[in-house]
Design a protein around this motif. Structure first.
Motif, PDB file in Angstrom:
ATOM      1  N   THR A 520      49.010  37.309  41.068  1.00 15.03           N
ATOM      2  CA  THR A 520      48.317  37.961  39.954  1.00 15.03           C
ATOM      3  C   THR A 520      46.814  37.951  40.175  1.00 15.03           C
ATOM      4  O   THR A 520      46.266  37.015  40.771  1.00 15.03           O
ATOM      5  N   ALA A 521      46.165  39.003  39.714  1.00 17.55           N
ATOM      6  CA  ALA A 521      44.707  39.123  39.829  1.00 17.55           C
ATOM      7  C   ALA A 521      44.223  40.126  38.795  1.00 17.55           C
ATOM      8  O   ALA A 521      45.017  40.879  38.207  1.00 17.55           O
ATOM      9  N   ARG A 522      42.924  40.142  38.577  1.00 20.28           N
ATOM     10  CA  ARG A 522      42.354  41.076  37.605  1.00 20.28           C
ATOM     11  C   ARG A 522      42.255  42.495  38.166  1.00 20.28           C
ATOM     12  O   ARG A 522      42.248  43.469  37.410  1.00 20.28           O
ATOM     13  N   HIS A 523      42.161  42.602  39.476  1.00 22.54           N
ATOM     14  CA  HIS A 523      41.932  43.911  40.084  1.00 22.54           C
ATOM     15  C   HIS A 523      42.991  44.211  41.136  1.00 22.54           C
ATOM     16  O   HIS A 523      43.407  43.323  41.904  1.00 22.54           O
ATOM     17  N   ARG A 549      40.038  34.507  43.793  1.00 19.96           N
ATOM     18  CA  ARG A 549      40.380  35.059  42.481  1.00 19.96           C
ATOM     19  C   ARG A 549      41.790  35.655  42.433  1.00 19.96           C
ATOM     20  O   ARG A 549      42.008  36.761  41.939  1.00 19.96           O
ATOM     21  N   GLU A 581      51.754  45.428  35.281  1.00 22.37           N
ATOM     22  CA  GLU A 581      50.959  44.690  34.304  1.00 22.37           C
ATOM     23  C   GLU A 581      51.709  43.415  33.936  1.00 22.37           C
ATOM     24  O   GLU A 581      52.909  43.447  33.628  1.00 22.37           O
ATOM     25  N   LYS A 584      48.542  40.722  30.681  1.00 22.28           N
ATOM     26  CA  LYS A 584      47.238  41.382  30.549  1.00 22.28           C
ATOM     27  C   LYS A 584      46.410  41.375  31.837  1.00 22.28           C
ATOM     28  O   LYS A 584      45.212  41.643  31.802  1.00 22.28           O
ATOM     29  N   ILE A 585      47.064  41.036  32.964  1.00 21.10           N
ATOM     30  CA  ILE A 585      46.405  41.178  34.261  1.00 21.10           C
ATOM     31  C   ILE A 585      47.378  41.906  35.186  1.00 21.10           C
ATOM     32  O   ILE A 585      48.493  42.265  34.799  1.00 21.10           O
ATOM     33  N   ARG A 586      46.990  42.131  36.441  1.00 20.90           N
ATOM     34  CA  ARG A 586      47.799  42.868  37.389  1.00 20.90           C
ATOM     35  C   ARG A 586      48.630  41.904  38.239  1.00 20.90           C
ATOM     36  O   ARG A 586      48.207  40.781  38.512  1.00 20.90           O
TER      37      ARG A 586
END
Length: 646
Positions: A520-523, A549, A581, A584-586
């Motif tokens: 998982t990551a934000r981007h 990250r 998704e 709430k993150i990728r």
């Protein structure tokens, strides 16, 4: 799930102080419907302890179902007593902690809250017009400064009595801050509008009466009650608002809005075009309820209450805020006295007059039981302890020489000596140095004394409180004996569980299941780096070390029904899923392997076996209790008593 539900029900039944239903006396109340050891359970006792969550009397089916449960409960109490649960130090401490908190709640609900509400309701019927003189004095001001303030206020009071104009007296004596007098005229106020000390004084005055000097958080005051009237009902207000300007722009704008309304344009269209109050614009101009209780500027409140609520909207009005057109949606009314009381109770809760806190109760009890701090003795103690300079307080083995028996605090007629105070200081602040001592610690000691006495005070004032205390203790020990004999893995006969496991080993299996990595990551770009790393031969275990990250977790699952895990069933080994998704993150999956179906080991199956065995374990233990304490269920007697009671 059924076992968990039953356990939860039983825990709540045992731990809660169940509100008993009150029934009229019956000639059948003494009928014995059950027996546990030497204790007889009467029809009256059974009814009293039954609770169905309803105020209705129980049916015969209700009582028949409840009777064996209640008798088992009584048997558990006897077992707990025989096994020393009532003397267990941990349970005794937990019980005392509960009883203390319950004592605070008792005072709040039974004495403090009703008294505060009665006074609040009485004051809520009136509004007062006052004028005050204020000499600002800080909370730690020396006595000389306090004496000077009191002297000024006595002179001011005399001048007002002699007919000197109020504004002249205010200008002469009140403290000026920021170029403005802190005293002066106070427009109409209602209950809850000012600090309590001020309100307590003004509501005790007659019209035309001047108070003696008194203290609030702002300093020392005298106040003149100029007038008194019935309370003005609150109004539910909308407005169109234009901020004041140094020229005619604002005046022209508000009158343009007014003219648009007069020409028949709808309120909402005029509001959206002209108002400058963004917050109220989103709710059709709604400000909320306005009265002399709210913290609005007084000229604003005066402007609102002077409007005719029967008019669709007001003419333009100027206040300190700017220009307004008001629309009064409704005037505060109550359909019944009960509804009014409920609204007043909510208002009371928003004031500092009533707080649901231990501190608030302590302060009430200190007043009720005439506490007194003896500052002369505390000064002697301060001189004594400060002489030890930088020594740790815990190292002061000696008592205050020649001072130990001096009374430093009195509560409920009992004196507490400096020796007691010193023991408190050593226990609570032993790591401090002696020269760090402050007189404020006497206040903390006073709170501690009240806290230590609150259980006895409550039992003395409310004898029925002892039953609540006893009920909780019984529930607490029964909960713990249940834990040991029914629910705890530590006390289970593991040989029985081994037998169950070996006889039913085919039940305890892992099916074929995927072993995966969730990254998982934000981007998405970070996840792409992870994919490239693994696709080029990198180990999924190294992803978190090599890439910033990113979160990585490895697991296996048999649950393919919920997003995003339903993707795993269709994936190939050594492949990535599409990005999705997740929380709430990728995220993406890497499918490492598909684990073959296999039998669980005993340790892996332990919790499942324990849960399945729990009903049998409970059944056997309860039967042991029934046999040991000769539990008797007299259903026929219960039925006869119920029939005669009907």
């Amino acid at each position: 799930m059924a076992n968990q539900t039953y356990r939860l029900f039983l825990s709540l039944f045992l731990l809660c102080v169940v509100p008993s239903l009150i029934y009229g006396q019956s000639k059948n109340d003494k009928t014995v419907v059950g027996k546990v050891g030497n204790q007889e359970v009467t029809y009256a006792e059974l009814k009293k302890n039954y609770s169905s969550g309803s105020s209705e009397e129980p049916t015969l089916d209700d009582l028949e179902s409840f009777l064996p449960i209640y008798l088992d409960y009584k048997a558990k109490l006897l077992a707990a007593k025989d096994q020393g649960y009532f003397e267990d130090s941990a349970l005794v401490a937990e019980h005392e902690s509960y009883v203390k908190q319950a004592a605070y709640a008792f005072w709040l609900e039974n004495e403090i809250k009703p008294a505060a509400f009665d006074e609040f309701k009485k004051r809520a019927e009136m509004e007062l017009k006052t004028y005050h003189i204020l000499v600002a004095v800080g909370p730690d001001a020396p006595q000389q400064q306090v004496d000077e303030a009191l002297s000024k206020l006595k002179q001011a009071r005399q001048e007002i009595t002699d007919g000197v104009p109020l504004d002249e007296v205010n200008e002469k004596y009140s403290t000026v801050r920021g170029g403005r007098s802190m005293g002066g005229d106070i427009p109409w106020i209602s209950v809850g509008r000012t600090v309590q000390e001020f309100e307590d004084v003004v509501y005790g005055l007659d019209v035309g009466e001047i108070s003696e000097p008194f203290k609030t958080q702002f300093g020392y005051h005298i106040v003149l009650l100029q007038d008194k009237r019935e309370r003005t009902p609150a109004r539910l207000v909308n407005h169109i608002f234009v901020r004041g300007t140094g020229d005619s722009t604002a005046y022209d704008k508000i009158h343009s809005a007014y003219n648009a309304l007069e020409d028949g344009q709808p309120w909402n269209l005029v509001l959206n075009q002209f108002t400058e109050d963004g917050a109220s614009k989103r709710s059709n101009g709604r400000i909320g309820w306005v009265s002399y209780r709210q913290n609005f500027a007084m000229d604003f409140v005066e402007a609102v209450v002077s409007q005719d609520p029967s008019e669709p909207y007001s003419e333009p009005v100027k206040t300190n805020y700017g220009y307004h057109i008001f629309k009064i949606d409704s005037v505060e009314t109550y359909a019944s006295e009960e509804e009014r009381n409920q609204a007043l109770m909510e208002q009371l809760g928003d004031t500092p007059y009533f707080e649901e806190s231990n501190q608030f109760v302590v302060e009430f009890l200190q007043k009720k039981f005439d506490d007194e701090k003896h500052f002369e003795a505390e000064d002697l103690y301060k001189d004594w302890i400060m002489a030890f300079d930088s020594s740790e307080i815990s190292s002061l083995l000696e008592q205050p020489a020649g001072l130990g028996e001096e009374t430093v605090y009195t509560f409920n007629g009992e004196d507490y000596a400096l020796n007691d105070y010193h023991a408190f200081i050593q226990n609570e602040y032993g790591a401090r140095t002696a020269n760090a001592y402050t007189s404020n610690l006497l206040n903390e000691y006073a709170l501690k004394v009240v806290d230590n006495n609150i259980i006895d005070l409550t039992l003395e004032k409310y004898p029925e409180f002892s039953k609540q205390s006893e009920s909780y203790l019984n529930g607490l020990v029964v909960y713990n004996i249940n834990e040991e004999n029914i629910w705890s893995p530590a006390t289970v006969d593991t040989s029985r569980l081994h037998s169950i496991y070996e006889e039913n080993i085919s039940k305890y299996q892992y099916p074929e299941r995927p072993f995966y990595y969730l990254m998982t990551a934000r981007h998405d770009s970070t996840l792409m780096k992870a994919k490239d790393f693994v696709n080029n031969g990198g180990s999924p275990d190294s992803v978190k070390v090599r890439i910033d990250r990113i979160g990585v977790s490895a697991d296996s699952t048999t649950n393919f029904t919920q997003e995003p895990f339903d993707r795993l069933s269709a994936m190939e080994i050594d492949s990535f899923s599409e990005t999705f998704e997740y929380n709430k993150i990728r995220g993406i999956f890497w499918l490492e392997d598909r684990l073959q179906a296999r039998n669980m080991t005993f340790d892996e199956a332990f919790n499942r076996i324990l849960a399945e065995f729990q009903p049998q374990r409970e059944k056997e233990w309860l039967q042991q209790l029934r046999d040991k304490y000769n539990v008797k269920v007299h259903v026929k007697k219960l039925r006869k008593a119920f029939d005669k009671d009907a």
